[in-house]
Design an enzyme around this catalytic site. Structure first.
Site, PDB file in Angstrom:
ATOM      1  NE  ARG A 133       1.863  -8.042  -5.098  1.00 48.01           N
ATOM      2  CZ  ARG A 133       2.063  -7.342  -3.980  1.00 48.01           C
ATOM      3  NH1 ARG A 133       1.245  -7.489  -2.964  1.00 48.01           N
ATOM      4  NH2 ARG A 133       3.064  -6.505  -3.880  1.00 48.01           N
TER       5      ARG A 133
ATOM      6  CB  THR B 110       1.345  -3.259   4.915  1.00 52.64           C
ATOM      7  OG1 THR B 110       1.203  -3.716   3.587  1.00 52.64           O
ATOM      8  CG2 THR B 110       1.810  -4.398   5.791  1.00 52.64           C
TER       9      THR B 110
ATOM     10  CB  THR C 224       4.610  -0.714   4.779  1.00 53.16           C
ATOM     11  OG1 THR C 224       5.325   0.502   4.995  1.00 53.16           O
ATOM     12  CG2 THR C 224       4.085  -1.226   6.103  1.00 53.16           C
TER      13      THR C 224
HETATM   14  N1  ASP Z   1       4.139  -4.489   1.184  1.00 52.97           N
HETATM   15  C1  ASP Z   1       2.770  -4.720   0.814  1.00 52.97           C
HETATM   16  C2  ASP Z   1       2.743  -5.670  -0.351  1.00 52.97           C
HETATM   17  O1  ASP Z   1       3.579  -5.545  -1.239  1.00 52.97           O
HETATM   18  C3  ASP Z   1       2.020  -3.507   0.385  1.00 52.97           C
HETATM   19  C4  ASP Z   1       2.239  -2.253   1.170  1.00 52.97           C
HETATM   20  O2  ASP Z   1       2.804  -2.274   2.253  1.00 52.97           O
HETATM   21  O3  ASP Z   1       1.834  -1.178   0.694  1.00 52.97           O
HETATM   22  O4  ASP Z   1       1.852  -6.491  -0.400  1.00 52.97           O
END
Ligand code: ASP
Length: 359
Positions: free
Chosen positions: A235, A207, A258
């Site tokens: 989701r 992210t 993230t």
């Molecule tokens: N936080 C993001 C999500 O759960 C994914 C990530 O940052 O890796 O969609």
């Protein structure tokens, strides 16, 4: 740093508060530099580890007078447009059916507004659509087909976000699919050996969160992502949820995240971090406290290691309105990026709650 506001000009300008401002297109920014020097804050841009180019771009814009939100969106657009970054925008990894669905949120400190989109298909810059939700609707969050129709109505071009590289990664995942996927059998708090598919070993996450203080001392932030790779269609993670993946309060600062969105959705850590900073904690301390809270809140055995610690990671990135910054993750080894306008963007280690054995 932009050509017309070099560091020495900044020092000269701040030393001569009240003096005539520089002529030409530096005038607006110089006036802001003077205002900033009077109030004692410093501009800053912070981002997740993939934010070197984003922080550099955002700081360049901030130094030429741009609003922090416009600056961070222009910064993250670089990552959204980059097919080589499989965690965001074009080239983001798809859901379990091979369709890329993007989430994004924005918050604008000075006006106290926010906007977000979730499960948005075919539009490579969800951060721009999130800003339009903020500016051109009476709503805060649009999802799925509605978000796509809204983007179309505003002239966004639809593109196939699934690059060949991302499709091949998805295909490999599909071909090696194990019973340990997101569809969990009935289980209870004691169940251990199920639902492990989100672990880094199986899944790519990523992210970009980017937050900034601009030359007016205004704070804004943006989080944009393709979410958890190979997720169940529909989701939605923490990124587009204000309070979880992003929160901004112009009087305090900004925070974003993230990592495992499900854990963050259950603690709404970004708003918590902003509240900790309001109580006087430094950005890094506040991020660490949010990591601690997630650790304490995680009780399902399948999400804990042998010593009862979360077996996933979440990272936070925070700034306060004075331009101080900090970042922390549950586990060591995470990085963040920052640009204070005084040198090139740099990538630094996040503080952490638990040390991984190998780093
Ligand atoms: N936080 C993001 C999500 O759960 C994914 C990530 O940052 O890796 O969609």
């Amino acid at each position: 740093m932009s050509d017309h506001i070099k560091r020495r000009d900044f020092l000269k300008t701040t030393a001569a508060i009240g003096a005539t401002v520089v002529a030409g297109n530096a005038t607006v920014a110089s006036e802001q530099l003077i205002a900033q020097a009077k109030k004692g804050f410093k501009p800053v841009v912070i981002a997740s580890s993939n934010g070197l180019s984003a922080t550099a771009k955002a700081m360049e814009l901030i130094q030429s007078g741009s609003d922090a939100l416009d600056a961070v969106i222009a910064g993250v657009n670089i990552v959204e447009d980059d097919p080589a970054d499989h965690s965001v925008g074009l080239g983001g990894l798809p859901n379990e059916q091979g369709v890329v669905e993007l989430d994004a949120s924005v918050m604008h400190g000075p006006t106290g507004r926010g906007g977000a989109v979730a499960s948005l298909r075919n539009i490579k810059n969800p951060s721009k659509v999130a800003k339009l939700v903020m500016e051109r609707t009476d709503h805060v969050l649009l999802v799925g087909e509605g978000a796509l129709q809204f983007a179309r109505a505003h002239g966004f071009r639809e593109v196939d976000l699934l690059t060949d590289e991302a499709r091949e990664i998805w295909m490999k995942w599909k071909e090696h699919l194990s019973p340990q996927d997101d569809w969990l059998p009935p289980h209870d708090i004691e169940s251990k050996d199920i639902g492990e598919s989100w672990k880094e070993f199986f899944r790519t996450t990523g992210t970009i969160n980017c937050n900034a203080v601009d030359l007016r001392g205004n704070v804004s932030g943006c989080t944009t992502t393709s979410g958890l790779s190979f997720k169940i269609p529909g989701r939605v993670g923490d990124s587009p949820i204000l309070g979880a993946g992003l929160y901004v309060d112009n009087a305090v600062g900004a925070a974003g995240s993230t990592g495992r969105g499900e854990a963050n959705l259950l603690s709404c850590s970004s708003v918590m971090i902003v509240e900790y900073m309001r109580q006087g904690k430094s950005p890094e301390e506040a991020c660490l406290m949010a990591c601690q809270r997630i650790s304490e809140q995680t009780r399902m055995k399948r999400l804990l290691d042998d010593r009862g610690r979360p077996n996933f990671n979440v990272s936070f990135y925070a700034i306060n309105r004075m331009g101080e910054y900090g970042s922390a993750a549950i586990w060591s080894g995470a990085k963040f990026t920052v640009n204070t306008g005084e040198q090139e963007s740099s990538r630094l280690d996040c503080a952490y709650l638990y040390k991984k054995e190998n780093n």
